[in-house]
Motif scaffolding. Structure first.
Motif, PDB file in Angstrom:
ATOM      1  N   ALA A  53     -19.712  55.656  34.380  1.00 28.20           N
ATOM      2  CA  ALA A  53     -18.556  56.018  35.199  1.00 28.20           C
ATOM      3  C   ALA A  53     -19.046  56.471  36.566  1.00 28.20           C
ATOM      4  N   PRO A  54     -18.214  56.368  37.602  1.00 28.40           N
ATOM      5  CA  PRO A  54     -18.633  56.830  38.932  1.00 28.40           C
ATOM      6  C   PRO A  54     -18.774  58.346  38.966  1.00 28.40           C
ATOM      7  N   GLY A  55     -19.516  58.840  39.951  1.00 28.07           N
ATOM      8  CA  GLY A  55     -19.697  60.285  40.073  1.00 28.07           C
ATOM      9  C   GLY A  55     -18.392  61.000  40.314  1.00 28.07           C
ATOM     10  N   THR A  56     -17.533  60.398  41.103  1.00 26.92           N
ATOM     11  CA  THR A  56     -16.193  60.930  41.360  1.00 26.92           C
ATOM     12  C   THR A  56     -15.184  59.951  40.796  1.00 26.92           C
ATOM     13  N   PRO A  57     -14.308  60.384  39.900  1.00 26.34           N
ATOM     14  CA  PRO A  57     -13.361  59.454  39.281  1.00 26.34           C
ATOM     15  C   PRO A  57     -12.561  58.661  40.315  1.00 26.34           C
ATOM     16  N   GLU A  58     -12.347  57.416  39.986  1.00 28.08           N
ATOM     17  CA  GLU A  58     -11.520  56.502  40.770  1.00 28.08           C
ATOM     18  C   GLU A  58     -12.032  56.312  42.194  1.00 28.08           C
TER      19      GLU A  58
ATOM     20  N   MET B 144     -16.026  38.365  38.782  1.00 29.03           N
ATOM     21  CA  MET B 144     -16.014  39.809  38.578  1.00 29.03           C
ATOM     22  C   MET B 144     -14.956  40.448  39.467  1.00 29.03           C
ATOM     23  N   ALA B 145     -14.649  41.705  39.181  1.00 33.31           N
ATOM     24  CA  ALA B 145     -13.617  42.412  39.933  1.00 33.31           C
ATOM     25  C   ALA B 145     -13.976  42.468  41.412  1.00 33.31           C
ATOM     26  N   ALA B 146     -12.970  42.199  42.261  1.00 34.55           N
ATOM     27  CA  ALA B 146     -13.189  42.222  43.710  1.00 34.55           C
ATOM     28  C   ALA B 146     -12.856  43.576  44.313  1.00 34.55           C
ATOM     29  N   GLY B 147     -12.332  44.496  43.525  1.00 37.27           N
ATOM     30  CA  GLY B 147     -11.961  45.825  44.004  1.00 37.27           C
ATOM     31  C   GLY B 147     -11.205  46.557  42.919  1.00 37.27           C
ATOM     32  N   PHE B 148     -10.526  47.637  43.298  1.00 37.10           N
ATOM     33  CA  PHE B 148      -9.750  48.394  42.322  1.00 37.10           C
ATOM     34  C   PHE B 148      -8.578  49.062  43.037  1.00 37.10           C
ATOM     35  N   ASN B 149      -7.539  49.293  42.271  1.00 35.66           N
ATOM     36  CA  ASN B 149      -6.319  49.912  42.793  1.00 35.66           C
ATOM     37  C   ASN B 149      -6.074  51.210  42.031  1.00 35.66           C
ATOM     38  N   PRO B 150      -6.243  52.372  42.678  1.00 32.34           N
ATOM     39  CA  PRO B 150      -6.045  53.654  41.978  1.00 32.34           C
ATOM     40  C   PRO B 150      -4.636  53.838  41.421  1.00 32.34           C
ATOM     41  N   ALA B 151      -3.690  53.037  41.921  1.00 35.63           N
ATOM     42  CA  ALA B 151      -2.309  53.190  41.449  1.00 35.63           C
ATOM     43  C   ALA B 151      -2.034  52.387  40.189  1.00 35.63           C
ATOM     44  N   VAL B 152      -3.020  51.622  39.726  1.00 38.82           N
ATOM     45  CA  VAL B 152      -2.847  50.779  38.543  1.00 38.82           C
ATOM     46  C   VAL B 152      -3.883  51.180  37.496  1.00 38.82           C
TER      47      VAL B 152
ATOM     48  N   THR C 270      -9.362  53.409  36.465  1.00 37.22           N
ATOM     49  CA  THR C 270      -8.227  53.986  37.183  1.00 37.22           C
ATOM     50  C   THR C 270      -7.094  54.262  36.212  1.00 37.22           C
ATOM     51  N   SER C 271      -6.292  55.285  36.520  1.00 41.29           N
ATOM     52  CA  SER C 271      -5.150  55.644  35.677  1.00 41.29           C
ATOM     53  C   SER C 271      -4.000  56.060  36.571  1.00 41.29           C
ATOM     54  N   VAL C 272      -2.796  55.905  36.076  1.00 43.60           N
ATOM     55  CA  VAL C 272      -1.616  56.253  36.867  1.00 43.60           C
ATOM     56  C   VAL C 272      -1.378  57.763  36.791  1.00 43.60           C
TER      57      VAL C 272
END
Length: 501
Positions: A351-356, A424-432, A499-501
């Motif tokens: 997991a990343p050091g800081t979530p999301e 592979m994933a091109a990025g991430f959306n913290p809202a999803v 990521t989580s809503v």
């Protein structure tokens, strides 16, 4: 085969086989009636074959006498002197004038005038390993002689046979069956829709090749045009394949061997050794079927003189493109297991050091978490957009610039190759809410790709449209098998920015 149809070398080999069978019968204490009949039949056959051999040798000797006694040149002042059109000085060591009948091919010398003629092989009273050894020697010779191949393809084919053939010569048999001139001509005619022009000799070559495969229908692609050989020769456009460990499977499942590190110790003189043996495992990689279709217009087929070679190139390109996605995110169900699928949910996931969030500290953390024994040969793998995010971590010229982490000539990240995988994933959306596997780091020699040599292809003479009428196109339907999976998950680290809503 009747004795009169045997070549001299085939006759000699047959005589050796008959002698071995007679000696085997002679060693038995009691012969049955069937054994007695077999003994008599073999004795009569030996006499017939030996008479045929002697007759061929007499003819050969007579031809040599005739060629020597022909008056081809006249020495000055000596009318009627004998001349020699060509010859080899005694003791020169050259085999230019060796009699092709009295000097047959030799498996020990690894020289075969026709490596594809398996009728010259002696199989009786020889172990499968001995037969496989000669098969391999013949296949290596066939690679040097096969038509339609450049130096890179010959080198790749040689490497495949040397490294991956089993002791029974499974790959060698397929090479010999599908690289012969007769098979190449027959396959070229089939690929051009001219099956009616296949000669009886070419038809026999097709039948020999099809007897080696468990596929139903279609014809095996010639060895020199097999996509696995072409991709090995020309290099893969798929960067995962470039870094992964590539093996050749001769069955439905590739079986490997893995082991943990051997536990060494410091020992006093004369003390009993400890039980330092590692625990061996046997990872397996199943191979899965994939298929493809190559359409071509009748006009294009008529205009293309090298359509056979072009089909091989197109099949290789399509195979490489299909596999790129599977090797990254393949589910493992009726398709290869992608590296992301293999590592997700295992102890290798981080997991990343800081979530999301995703920043340079996560890259350093992945490097630090990977065991040193795997770090030396490690590579990164990510979507191009993720690498572009890395370049933007510090735009002010500080220590976190991509150039400081690793210059892009060639692309490197922290001094290790940076491979691209578009799937592979091109990025991430913290809202999803989702798992976002952004980056893989590890030694990709522990990700095994198992290719099964032997693509089959079937020619379809006419394609039809929606109204079931011909479209003026033809096509090739092809299928092959390949598998892939991680055999040592601890050799990798996978960054999941959940990521989580």
């Amino acid at each position: 085969m009747p004795p009169l149809q045997l070549s001299h070398q085939q006759a000699v080999i047959r005589l050796q086989d008959i002698r071995a069978q007679l000696e085997d019968l002679e060693r038995r204490d009691n012969l049955t009636a069937d054994d007695e009949q077999t003994f008599d039949e073999l004795t009569r056959e030996f006499s017939d074959v030996d008479d045929h051999r002697r007759q061929m040798e007499r003819r050969s000797a007579l031809e040599r006498v005739r060629s020597v006694t022909q008056v081809t040149e006249r020495a000055p002042g000596r009318p009627g002197s004998l001349g020699v059109e060509r010859g080899t000085p005694s003791g020169s060591g050259s085999a230019y004038d060796l009699d092709p009948i009295l000097n047959p091919d030799s498996v020990e010398d690894r020289r075969f005038r026709n490596p594809w003629d398996l009728g010259e092989m002696r199989t009786y009273d020889r172990s499968p390993e001995q037969v496989g050894q000669e098969m391999k020697a013949r296949a290596m010779c066939a690679v040097e002689k096969m038509a339609g191949a450049n130096d890179r393809i010959r080198s790749a084919a040689t490497d495949i046979i040397e490294r991956w053939d089993d002791r029974r010569g499974t790959i060698a048999k397929q090479c010999l069956a599908t690289s012969s001139p007769e098979y190449m001509r027959a396959w070229s005619k089939l690929a051009a829709g001219k099956s009616h022009m296949v000669s009886p000799e070419e038809q026999r070559a097709l039948e020999r090749a099809m007897s080696l495969t468990d596929n139903q229908g279609g014809y095996l692609v010639p060895f020199q045009l097999d996509p696995t050989v072409i991709i090995t020769a020309d290099g893969s456009r798929n960067q995962i394949r470039q870094a992964a460990r590539q093996v050749v499977a001769t069955g439905d499942v590739w079986h490997g061997v893995s082991a943990g590190a051997v536990q060494w110790r410091w020992a006093d003189e004369g003390t009993e050794a400890g039980d330092n043996a590692p625990e061996f495992g046997q990872p397996t990689v199943p191979v899965h079927k994939a298929d493809g279709f190559v359409p071509i217009s009748i006009e294009a087929m008529s205009d293309a003189e090298n359509s056979t070679t072009e089909v091989g190139r197109l099949l290789a390109f399509g195979k490489d493109t299909l596999e790129a996605g599977a090797f990254a995110v393949g589910t493992g169900v009726k398709q290869p297991t992608g590296i992301i699928t293999a590592l997700a949910g295992t102890a290798s996931e981080m997991a990343p050091g800081t979530p999301e969030t995703f920043d340079s500290a996560d890259i350093y953390a992945m490097d630090g978490a990977l065991p040193a024994r795997h770090r030396a040969g490690a590579s990164w793998m990510a979507n191009r957009n993720i690498y572009n995010l890395v370049r933007q971590f510090d735009t002010g010229g500080g220590a976190e610039l991509w150039e400081r982490i690793g210059a892009d000539m060639p692309p490197q990240l922290m001094g290790r190759p940076a491979l691209e995988a578009e799937d592979m994933a091109a990025g991430f959306n913290p809202a999803v809410a989702a798992d976002n596997h952004l980056l893989v780091y590890g030694d990709f020699s522990n990700y095994v790709i198992a290719d099964r040599i032997g693509m089959s292809i079937e020619f379809l003479p006419h394609l039809v449209g929606a109204n079931r009428r011909p479209t003026g196109q033809r096509g090739w339907y092809a299928w092959y098998r390949v598998g892939a999976d991680s055999v040592l998950d601890s050799a990798f680290r996978l960054l999941n920015v959940e990521t989580s809503v």
